[in-house]
Write a protein that holds these residues in place. Structure first.
Motif, PDB file in Angstrom:
ATOM      1  N   SER A  45       0.827  -1.201   0.000  1.00  0.00           N
ATOM      2  CA  SER A  45       0.000   0.000   0.000  1.00  0.00           C
ATOM      3  C   SER A  45       0.864   1.254   0.000  1.00  0.00           C
ATOM      4  O   SER A  45       0.598   2.209  -0.737  1.00  0.00           O
ATOM      5  CB  SER A  45      -0.913  -0.023   1.225  1.00  0.00           C
ATOM      6  OG  SER A  45      -1.574   1.200   1.360  1.00  0.00           O
ATOM      7  N   LEU A  46       1.924   1.256   0.797  1.00  0.00           N
ATOM      8  CA  LEU A  46       2.809   2.422   0.840  1.00  0.00           C
ATOM      9  C   LEU A  46       3.499   2.633  -0.495  1.00  0.00           C
ATOM     10  O   LEU A  46       3.615   3.758  -0.982  1.00  0.00           O
ATOM     11  CB  LEU A  46       3.852   2.249   1.949  1.00  0.00           C
ATOM     12  CG  LEU A  46       3.377   2.496   3.370  1.00  0.00           C
ATOM     13  CD1 LEU A  46       4.482   2.169   4.357  1.00  0.00           C
ATOM     14  CD2 LEU A  46       2.934   3.933   3.536  1.00  0.00           C
ATOM     15  N   ARG A  51       3.906   5.688  -5.605  1.00  0.00           N
ATOM     16  CA  ARG A  51       4.056   5.684  -7.059  1.00  0.00           C
ATOM     17  C   ARG A  51       2.930   6.413  -7.771  1.00  0.00           C
ATOM     18  O   ARG A  51       2.979   6.549  -8.984  1.00  0.00           O
ATOM     19  CB  ARG A  51       4.097   4.237  -7.558  1.00  0.00           C
ATOM     20  CG  ARG A  51       5.409   3.574  -7.272  1.00  0.00           C
ATOM     21  CD  ARG A  51       5.475   2.267  -8.001  1.00  0.00           C
ATOM     22  NE  ARG A  51       6.781   1.660  -7.801  1.00  0.00           N
ATOM     23  CZ  ARG A  51       7.125   0.491  -8.295  1.00  0.00           C
ATOM     24  NH1 ARG A  51       6.264  -0.206  -8.994  1.00  0.00           N
ATOM     25  NH2 ARG A  51       8.312  -0.001  -8.088  1.00  0.00           N
ATOM     26  N   ARG A  52       1.903   6.827  -7.033  1.00  0.00           N
ATOM     27  CA  ARG A  52       0.798   7.527  -7.686  1.00  0.00           C
ATOM     28  C   ARG A  52       1.291   8.849  -8.291  1.00  0.00           C
ATOM     29  O   ARG A  52       2.083   9.541  -7.669  1.00  0.00           O
ATOM     30  CB  ARG A  52      -0.299   7.831  -6.661  1.00  0.00           C
ATOM     31  CG  ARG A  52      -1.313   6.728  -6.608  1.00  0.00           C
ATOM     32  CD  ARG A  52      -2.543   7.143  -5.847  1.00  0.00           C
ATOM     33  NE  ARG A  52      -3.141   5.928  -5.305  1.00  0.00           N
ATOM     34  CZ  ARG A  52      -3.619   5.817  -4.099  1.00  0.00           C
ATOM     35  NH1 ARG A  52      -3.600   6.828  -3.284  1.00  0.00           N
ATOM     36  NH2 ARG A  52      -4.140   4.683  -3.705  1.00  0.00           N
ATOM     37  N   GLY A  54       1.529  12.665  -9.193  1.00  0.00           N
ATOM     38  CA  GLY A  54       1.138  13.849  -8.453  1.00  0.00           C
ATOM     39  C   GLY A  54       1.529  13.789  -6.989  1.00  0.00           C
ATOM     40  O   GLY A  54       1.284  14.711  -6.234  1.00  0.00           O
ATOM     41  N   HIS A  55       2.141  12.685  -6.580  1.00  0.00           N
ATOM     42  CA  HIS A  55       2.557  12.566  -5.183  1.00  0.00           C
ATOM     43  C   HIS A  55       3.957  13.136  -5.025  1.00  0.00           C
ATOM     44  O   HIS A  55       4.866  12.730  -5.729  1.00  0.00           O
ATOM     45  CB  HIS A  55       2.526  11.095  -4.758  1.00  0.00           C
ATOM     46  CG  HIS A  55       2.881  10.919  -3.310  1.00  0.00           C
ATOM     47  ND1 HIS A  55       2.273  11.620  -2.302  1.00  0.00           N
ATOM     48  CD2 HIS A  55       3.768  10.114  -2.717  1.00  0.00           C
ATOM     49  CE1 HIS A  55       2.785  11.233  -1.127  1.00  0.00           C
ATOM     50  NE2 HIS A  55       3.697  10.318  -1.367  1.00  0.00           N
ATOM     51  N   PRO A  56       4.143  14.094  -4.132  1.00  0.00           N
ATOM     52  CA  PRO A  56       5.487  14.646  -3.953  1.00  0.00           C
ATOM     53  C   PRO A  56       6.417  13.628  -3.295  1.00  0.00           C
ATOM     54  O   PRO A  56       6.127  13.128  -2.219  1.00  0.00           O
ATOM     55  CB  PRO A  56       5.266  15.850  -3.045  1.00  0.00           C
ATOM     56  CG  PRO A  56       3.981  15.575  -2.335  1.00  0.00           C
ATOM     57  CD  PRO A  56       3.162  14.697  -3.264  1.00  0.00           C
ATOM     58  N   THR A  57       7.506  13.322  -3.958  1.00  0.00           N
ATOM     59  CA  THR A  57       8.455  12.337  -3.407  1.00  0.00           C
ATOM     60  C   THR A  57       9.711  13.026  -2.948  1.00  0.00           C
ATOM     61  O   THR A  57      10.182  13.945  -3.584  1.00  0.00           O
ATOM     62  CB  THR A  57       8.816  11.256  -4.448  1.00  0.00           C
ATOM     63  OG1 THR A  57       9.191  11.912  -5.647  1.00  0.00           O
ATOM     64  CG2 THR A  57       7.641  10.341  -4.687  1.00  0.00           C
TER      65      THR A  57
END
Length: 57
Positions: A45-46, A51-52, A54-57
């Motif tokens: 899940s994490l 990996r979605r 628009g997710h800030p990494t």
């Protein structure tokens, strides 16, 4: 005769102890499998959340 009844009681207690040990072993293994599965699903899940787009990494 009394010695024979004591032997039967001891044998019955041994059987109960053995069966209880097997049940606890199986239950312990099942609990460990559930915990491992929960950890793996949490990691998946994490990772999928990270990996979605628009997710800030």
């Amino acid at each position: 005769m009394e010695l024979k009844s004591l032997a039967w009681i001891a044998f019955a207690l041994f059987v109960v102890w053995f069966v209880a040990g097997v049940i606890f072993k199986v239950a312990g293994a099942a609990i460990h499998l559930v915990l491992i599965a929960a950890v793996v699903l949490g990691l998946i899940s994490l990772v999928s959340r990270a990996r979605r787009p628009g997710h800030p990494t």
